[in-house]
Design a protein around this motif. Structure first.
Motif, PDB file in Angstrom:
ATOM      1  N   LYS A  36       3.971 -38.477  22.323  1.00 46.49           N
ATOM      2  CA  LYS A  36       3.172 -37.608  21.449  1.00 46.49           C
ATOM      3  C   LYS A  36       3.492 -37.880  19.986  1.00 46.49           C
ATOM      4  CE  LYS A  36       2.448 -33.635  24.512  1.00 46.49           C
ATOM      5  NZ  LYS A  36       2.720 -32.195  24.700  1.00 46.49           N
ATOM      6  N   ILE A  37       4.770 -38.021  19.679  1.00 44.37           N
ATOM      7  CA  ILE A  37       5.189 -38.305  18.299  1.00 44.37           C
ATOM      8  C   ILE A  37       4.630 -39.639  17.836  1.00 44.37           C
ATOM      9  CG2 ILE A  37       7.181 -38.844  16.845  1.00 44.37           C
ATOM     10  CD1 ILE A  37       8.739 -36.720  18.492  1.00 44.37           C
ATOM     11  N   ALA A  38       4.754 -40.677  18.670  1.00 46.04           N
ATOM     12  CA  ALA A  38       4.266 -42.009  18.306  1.00 46.04           C
ATOM     13  C   ALA A  38       2.756 -41.999  18.096  1.00 46.04           C
ATOM     14  CB  ALA A  38       4.654 -43.022  19.376  1.00 46.04           C
ATOM     15  N   SER A  39       2.039 -41.302  18.968  1.00 44.22           N
ATOM     16  CA  SER A  39       0.588 -41.207  18.839  1.00 44.22           C
ATOM     17  C   SER A  39       0.192 -40.523  17.534  1.00 44.22           C
ATOM     18  CB  SER A  39       0.021 -40.436  20.032  1.00 44.22           C
ATOM     19  OG  SER A  39      -1.326 -40.122  19.839  1.00 44.22           O
ATOM     20  N   GLU A  40       0.867 -39.442  17.229  1.00 43.65           N
ATOM     21  CA  GLU A  40       0.541 -38.691  16.017  1.00 43.65           C
ATOM     22  C   GLU A  40       0.869 -39.500  14.761  1.00 43.65           C
ATOM     23  OE1 GLU A  40       1.643 -34.381  14.139  1.00 43.65           O
ATOM     24  OE2 GLU A  40       1.156 -34.509  16.265  1.00 43.65           O
ATOM     25  N   LEU A  41       2.003 -40.180  14.748  1.00 47.52           N
ATOM     26  CA  LEU A  41       2.372 -41.002  13.593  1.00 47.52           C
ATOM     27  C   LEU A  41       1.399 -42.159  13.399  1.00 47.52           C
ATOM     28  CD1 LEU A  41       6.274 -41.075  13.951  1.00 47.52           C
ATOM     29  CD2 LEU A  41       4.928 -39.870  12.215  1.00 47.52           C
ATOM     30  N   ALA A  42       0.952 -42.761  14.497  1.00 45.30           N
ATOM     31  CA  ALA A  42      -0.005 -43.869  14.401  1.00 45.30           C
ATOM     32  C   ALA A  42      -1.345 -43.376  13.849  1.00 45.30           C
ATOM     33  CB  ALA A  42      -0.198 -44.515  15.765  1.00 45.30           C
ATOM     34  N   THR A  43      -1.808 -42.221  14.330  1.00 44.34           N
ATOM     35  CA  THR A  43      -3.063 -41.666  13.820  1.00 44.34           C
ATOM     36  C   THR A  43      -2.937 -41.310  12.346  1.00 44.34           C
ATOM     37  OG1 THR A  43      -3.626 -40.808  16.005  1.00 44.34           O
ATOM     38  CG2 THR A  43      -4.782 -39.846  14.126  1.00 44.34           C
ATOM     39  N   ALA A  44      -1.812 -40.706  11.961  1.00 44.16           N
ATOM     40  CA  ALA A  44      -1.601 -40.342  10.553  1.00 44.16           C
ATOM     41  C   ALA A  44      -1.601 -41.584   9.657  1.00 44.16           C
ATOM     42  CB  ALA A  44      -0.297 -39.572  10.403  1.00 44.16           C
ATOM     43  N   SER A  45      -1.003 -42.651  10.132  1.00 41.66           N
ATOM     44  CA  SER A  45      -0.991 -43.899   9.366  1.00 41.66           C
ATOM     45  C   SER A  45      -2.413 -44.456   9.217  1.00 41.66           C
ATOM     46  CB  SER A  45      -0.087 -44.921  10.066  1.00 41.66           C
ATOM     47  OG  SER A  45      -0.122 -46.138   9.402  1.00 41.66           O
ATOM     48  N   ALA A  91     -11.981 -33.087  13.742  1.00 41.04           N
ATOM     49  CA  ALA A  91     -11.008 -33.295  12.670  1.00 41.04           C
ATOM     50  C   ALA A  91     -11.333 -34.451  11.732  1.00 41.04           C
ATOM     51  CB  ALA A  91      -9.619 -33.498  13.275  1.00 41.04           C
ATOM     52  N   PHE A  92     -11.658 -35.610  12.227  1.00 41.76           N
ATOM     53  CA  PHE A  92     -11.758 -36.791  11.365  1.00 41.76           C
ATOM     54  C   PHE A  92     -13.101 -37.522  11.481  1.00 41.76           C
ATOM     55  CE2 PHE A  92      -7.201 -36.457  12.653  1.00 41.76           C
ATOM     56  CZ  PHE A  92      -6.733 -35.994  11.439  1.00 41.76           C
ATOM     57  N   ASN A  98     -14.497 -44.025  14.945  1.00 38.48           N
ATOM     58  CA  ASN A  98     -14.542 -43.463  16.292  1.00 38.48           C
ATOM     59  C   ASN A  98     -13.548 -42.314  16.385  1.00 38.48           C
ATOM     60  OD1 ASN A  98     -14.883 -42.911  18.973  1.00 38.48           O
ATOM     61  ND2 ASN A  98     -14.003 -44.815  19.723  1.00 38.48           N
ATOM     62  N   SER A  99     -13.949 -41.163  15.892  1.00 41.38           N
ATOM     63  CA  SER A  99     -13.033 -40.022  15.869  1.00 41.38           C
ATOM     64  C   SER A  99     -12.952 -39.318  17.217  1.00 41.38           C
ATOM     65  CB  SER A  99     -13.452 -39.026  14.794  1.00 41.38           C
ATOM     66  OG  SER A  99     -14.714 -38.475  15.113  1.00 41.38           O
ATOM     67  N   SER A 100     -13.820 -39.659  18.148  1.00 41.67           N
ATOM     68  CA  SER A 100     -13.806 -38.973  19.442  1.00 41.67           C
ATOM     69  C   SER A 100     -12.497 -39.201  20.190  1.00 41.67           C
ATOM     70  CB  SER A 100     -14.982 -39.431  20.304  1.00 41.67           C
ATOM     71  OG  SER A 100     -14.867 -40.805  20.608  1.00 41.67           O
ATOM     72  N   VAL A 101     -11.787 -40.261  19.871  1.00 37.94           N
ATOM     73  CA  VAL A 101     -10.505 -40.548  20.508  1.00 37.94           C
ATOM     74  C   VAL A 101      -9.479 -39.472  20.175  1.00 37.94           C
ATOM     75  CG1 VAL A 101      -8.602 -42.210  20.603  1.00 37.94           C
ATOM     76  CG2 VAL A 101     -10.943 -43.019  20.505  1.00 37.94           C
ATOM     77  N   VAL A 102      -9.545 -38.915  18.971  1.00 37.30           N
ATOM     78  CA  VAL A 102      -8.558 -37.915  18.547  1.00 37.30           C
ATOM     79  C   VAL A 102      -9.119 -36.497  18.461  1.00 37.30           C
ATOM     80  CG1 VAL A 102      -7.148 -39.572  17.281  1.00 37.30           C
ATOM     81  CG2 VAL A 102      -8.985 -38.382  16.096  1.00 37.30           C
ATOM     82  N   ASP A 103     -10.425 -36.329  18.624  1.00 35.99           N
ATOM     83  CA  ASP A 103     -11.050 -35.017  18.447  1.00 35.99           C
ATOM     84  C   ASP A 103     -10.411 -33.917  19.286  1.00 35.99           C
ATOM     85  OD1 ASP A 103     -12.766 -35.807  16.510  1.00 35.99           O
ATOM     86  OD2 ASP A 103     -14.510 -35.997  17.812  1.00 35.99           O
ATOM     87  N   ASN A 104     -10.152 -34.185  20.549  1.00 37.06           N
ATOM     88  CA  ASN A 104      -9.621 -33.127  21.403  1.00 37.06           C
ATOM     89  C   ASN A 104      -8.110 -32.979  21.282  1.00 37.06           C
ATOM     90  OD1 ASN A 104      -8.997 -35.523  22.628  1.00 37.06           O
ATOM     91  ND2 ASN A 104      -9.578 -34.891  24.682  1.00 37.06           N
TER      92      ASN A 104
END
Length: 159
Positions: A36-45, A91-92, A98-104
């Motif tokens: 979860k941390i790695a996913s969130e950091l990658a999205t933030a980057s 959110a983005f 392609n924001s659908s990957v992170v929307d949910n």
């Protein structure tokens, strides 16, 4: 000639497997939190890179252009950063192709004055990662987007 194992041999093998399992299981304990941390950091980057790309395009063009998902330059601040990153929710959808990957997985809140807070998989208050205090996102943290400065930073201990 012996065709089977003795009871002592079987117990010995079971004890060895138990010792190996007791060493290996704690290694896998934090696997979900780390992902979860790695996913969130990658999205933030990725978000920060997209924000910088929009600003670079604004500097280069000095005028009218489209960015993100068909957004116009009128949807930028006077300093060339996006007024917002998405419709909140999703959110983005303005900034990512392609924001659908992170929307949910991401939630957002408009705090007014060009300040938005976002929570991803690790920083969700109800399903995030336990407090880690290591500068990595956890359930007490959030991401803050400042439209004036064009920054997308981790904010510790969000209320």
């Amino acid at each position: 000639m012996r065709k089977s194992f003795t009871l002592i041999e079987l117990i010995f093998v079971i004890v060895i497997i138990g010792i190996l399992a007791s060493v290996a299981i704690p290694k896998f304990k934090g696997l979900t939190a780390n992902s979860k941390i790695a996913s969130e950091l990658a999205t933030a980057s990725t978000i920060q890179s997209a924000i910088e790309d929009v600003h670079d395009e604004w500097v280069t063009n000095e005028g009218s252009f489209t960015w993100g998902n068909g957004r116009s330059s009128s949807e930028l601040t006077s300093t060339g950063y996006p007024i917002k990153l998405g419709d909140c929710p999703p959110a983005f959808n303005w900034i990512l192709k392609n924001s659908s990957v992170v929307d949910n997985k991401w939630t957002c809140q408009d705090n007014g004055g060009g300040i938005f807070t976002y929570r991803g998989p690790a920083s969700q208050s109800n399903s995030g990662v336990a407090e880690n205090g290591a500068g990595k996102p956890d359930s007490n943290d959030c991401w803050e987007y400042n439209a004036t400065a064009g920054t997308f930073n981790l904010k510790e201990n969000c209320s």
